[in-house]
Design a protein around this motif. Structure first.
Motif, mmCIF file in Angstrom:
data_model
loop_
_atom_site.group_PDB
_atom_site.id
_atom_site.type_symbol
_atom_site.label_atom_id
_atom_site.label_comp_id
_atom_site.label_asym_id
_atom_site.label_seq_id
_atom_site.Cartn_x
_atom_site.Cartn_y
_atom_site.Cartn_z
ATOM 1 N N THR A 171 56.364 42.983 57.645
ATOM 2 C CA THR A 171 56.177 44.032 56.417
ATOM 3 C C THR A 171 55.541 43.152 55.256
ATOM 4 O O THR A 171 55.758 42.046 55.248
ATOM 5 N N ILE A 172 55.125 44.025 54.039
ATOM 6 C CA ILE A 172 54.596 43.404 52.954
ATOM 7 C C ILE A 172 55.762 42.867 52.498
ATOM 8 O O ILE A 172 55.691 41.674 51.711
ATOM 9 N N GLU A 173 56.919 43.315 52.325
ATOM 10 C CA GLU A 173 58.067 42.563 51.602
ATOM 11 C C GLU A 173 58.456 41.408 52.285
ATOM 12 O O GLU A 173 58.617 40.745 51.445
ATOM 13 N N LEU B 67 57.399 41.305 41.792
ATOM 14 C CA LEU B 67 55.896 40.746 41.937
ATOM 15 C C LEU B 67 55.008 41.634 42.664
ATOM 16 O O LEU B 67 53.893 42.016 42.213
ATOM 17 N N MET B 68 55.600 42.781 43.228
ATOM 18 C CA MET B 68 54.891 43.760 43.720
ATOM 19 C C MET B 68 54.410 44.781 42.603
ATOM 20 O O MET B 68 53.083 45.177 42.489
ATOM 21 N N GLU B 69 55.081 44.874 41.633
ATOM 22 C CA GLU B 69 54.990 45.857 40.590
ATOM 23 C C GLU B 69 53.865 44.957 39.561
ATOM 24 O O GLU B 69 52.985 45.604 38.950
ATOM 25 N N LEU B 70 54.007 43.621 39.524
ATOM 26 C CA LEU B 70 53.127 42.681 38.707
ATOM 27 C C LEU B 70 51.729 42.780 39.272
ATOM 28 O O LEU B 70 50.616 42.794 38.390
ATOM 29 N N VAL B 71 51.639 42.900 40.593
ATOM 30 C CA VAL B 71 50.177 42.881 41.147
ATOM 31 C C VAL B 71 49.544 44.256 41.578
ATOM 32 O O VAL B 71 48.647 44.444 42.047
ATOM 33 N N GLY B 72 50.548 45.181 40.817
ATOM 34 C CA GLY B 72 49.626 46.683 41.054
ATOM 35 C C GLY B 72 50.112 47.409 42.276
ATOM 36 O O GLY B 72 49.338 48.314 42.747
ATOM 37 N N LEU B 73 51.116 47.037 42.907
ATOM 38 C CA LEU B 73 51.580 47.693 44.345
ATOM 39 C C LEU B 73 52.999 48.267 44.145
ATOM 40 O O LEU B 73 53.831 47.635 44.103
ATOM 41 N N ASP B 74 52.864 49.512 44.308
ATOM 42 C CA ASP B 74 54.312 50.477 44.071
ATOM 43 C C ASP B 74 55.139 49.775 45.257
ATOM 44 O O ASP B 74 54.948 50.172 46.542
ATOM 45 N N GLN C 198 43.954 45.001 48.649
ATOM 46 C CA GLN C 198 45.482 45.153 48.568
ATOM 47 C C GLN C 198 45.974 44.221 49.314
ATOM 48 O O GLN C 198 47.199 43.572 48.812
ATOM 49 N N GLN C 199 45.603 43.622 50.400
ATOM 50 C CA GLN C 199 46.202 42.491 50.987
ATOM 51 C C GLN C 199 46.024 41.362 50.214
ATOM 52 O O GLN C 199 46.967 40.419 50.254
ATOM 53 N N GLN C 200 45.042 41.155 49.438
ATOM 54 C CA GLN C 200 44.741 39.914 48.555
ATOM 55 C C GLN C 200 45.946 40.038 47.480
ATOM 56 O O GLN C 200 46.142 38.914 47.056
ATOM 57 N N ARG C 201 45.991 41.173 47.046
ATOM 58 C CA ARG C 201 47.010 41.364 46.056
ATOM 59 C C ARG C 201 48.570 40.682 46.490
ATOM 60 O O ARG C 201 49.053 40.144 45.783
ATOM 61 N N VAL C 202 48.844 41.056 47.871
ATOM 62 C CA VAL C 202 49.985 40.692 48.468
ATOM 63 C C VAL C 202 49.922 39.150 48.557
ATOM 64 O O VAL C 202 50.919 38.485 48.248
ATOM 65 N N GLY C 203 48.828 38.584 48.827
ATOM 66 C CA GLY C 203 48.458 37.066 48.763
ATOM 67 C C GLY C 203 48.913 36.346 47.518
ATOM 68 O O GLY C 203 49.461 35.375 47.477
#
Length: 377
Positions: A92-94, A118-125, A141-146
């Motif tokens: 999962t993303i987490e 970090l998810m909030e920091l990169v703009g992913l709820d 969105q994947q790159q934000r996770v990266g």
């Protein structure tokens, strides 16, 4: 913080990918490595975390030779973002973001808090995306996770190898802007590889231009544009690039350094004399340390002069300001909503170093366009 001393990389067969490169990267700097294919930029970056071991010379972090460190431990303390993102598809993303903290033995609660942050920091709820899998996200969105994964263990250094190269122009532009915002907040030491000169000029505190394994010039974007030290550098940047795109023009090029300030304790009558003497429509109010605290309209000062006892009574809190690191494009965007028609430009101590007005914008941009037309004739 990060130091290269006469570093070279020779691959099997004798090919010298990097040829005796030396430079320093201070803590908190955003350094961009750029050059044509085969210039050695990616190899130079990968030598920092021993993904590619260097052949000779010394690479040190905070004075410690990286060859004296365990390679796996070194990599766990350096964030790494690549173009292909490299997320684990079955995680999962987490769990993807939690990978390095888990390897470092963080507690479950520490990891949970860090992932959410970090998810909030990169703009992913986190409520929406934490339990999803990479295939359920867009490329952006994947790159934000990266990026979040690279930041997970709070590393001092982050390496980014053409992270936005595969994205569409709109998503790429958005992520570039967000990376700039992140860097202003976090002040990490970032080494960023790209082949896109516009991207380099937009992101880098300094830019290192490489060719055939050699470092040709390492300077600020402004100095590279104005004082290229090598014919290839001038050609690679593109002559007069700064005149063609406000995104690449520093805000200092469109501001006036003539700033009339008044200390917050100045009497309204003296402030009125000052506005008339200098023929200005607004007054910049500063505290004893010289930091910006407010703006006063000359028109309001004249209208209220018999009713007020201090400038604070009619002073507006500054809402529309820009740092010296901003671009002309940012000033253009904000100009329509700027208080009193001015944008104060501040240094790190909040001292006013200049002002942008509609007049300074028009004057600077028209002179740039005139110069470009003269060159093109």
């Amino acid at each position: 913080m990060l130091k290269f001393e006469n570093v070279s990389k020779v691959f099997n067969g004798g090919f010298k990918a990097v040829d005796s490169v030396s430079f320093d990267i201070p803590e908190g700097e955003f350094l961009v490595l750029i050059g044509p294919s085969g210039s050695g930029k990616s190899t130079t970056m990968k030598m920092i975390n021993q993904m590619v071991p260097h052949t000779s010379g010394t690479i040190s972090i905070n004075g410690q030779d990286i060859m004296s460190l365990n390679a796996s431990e070194l990599r766990r303390n350096i964030g790494y973002v690549i173009q292909q993102i490299g997320l684990f598809p079955h995680y999962t993303i987490e769990k993807n973001i939690a990978t390095v903290p888990e390897l470092k033995g963080w507690s479950k609660e520490e990891i949970r808090v860090r992932v959410k942050e970090l998810m909030e920091l990169v703009g992913l709820d986190p409520e929406v995306f934490a339990s999803r899998y990479p295939k359920e996200l867009s490329g952006g969105q994947q790159q934000r996770v990266g990026v979040a994964r690279a930041l997970a263990s709070n590393p001092e250094i982050i390496l980014m190898d053409e992270p936005f190269g595969a994205l569409d122009p709109i998503t790429r532009d958005q992520l570039q802007f967000e990376l700039i915002s992140l860097q202003r907040k976090l002040k990490k030491t970032i080494v960023f590889v790209t082949h896109d000169m516009d991207e380099a000029l937009k992101l880098g505190d300094r830019i290192a231009i490489m060719k055939d394994g050699k470092l040709l010039q390492l300077d600020t974007p402004e100095k590279l544009l104005r004082e290229p030290s090598h014919g290839f550098v001038e050609e690679f940047i593109g002559k007069h690039r700064i005149t063609q795109n406000p995104e690449l023009m520093p805000v200092s090029a469109v501001m006036t350094e003539k700033v009339i300030t008044a200390q917050i304790g100045m009497s309204p009558s003296k402030a009125l004399v000052m506005t008339r003497q200098h023929q200005i429509t607004s007054l910049i109010i500063v505290n004893e340390a010289g930091a910006l605290v407010g703006l006063v309209s000359s028109y309001k000062l004249i209208k209220k002069i018999d009713e007020i006892h201090s400038l604070e009574e009619i002073m507006e809190a500054p809402k529309t300001v820009l740092p010296l690191s901003a671009t002309a494009k940012e000033a253009i965007v904000l100009m329509t909503t700027a208080q009193l028609g001015i944008i104060p430009i501040l240094d790190e101590t909040l001292r006013v170093k200049g002002l942008v007005t509609s007049g300074t914008l028009l004057s600077a941009l028209s002179s740039q366009w005139t110069e470009m037309e003269e060159v093109n004739e």
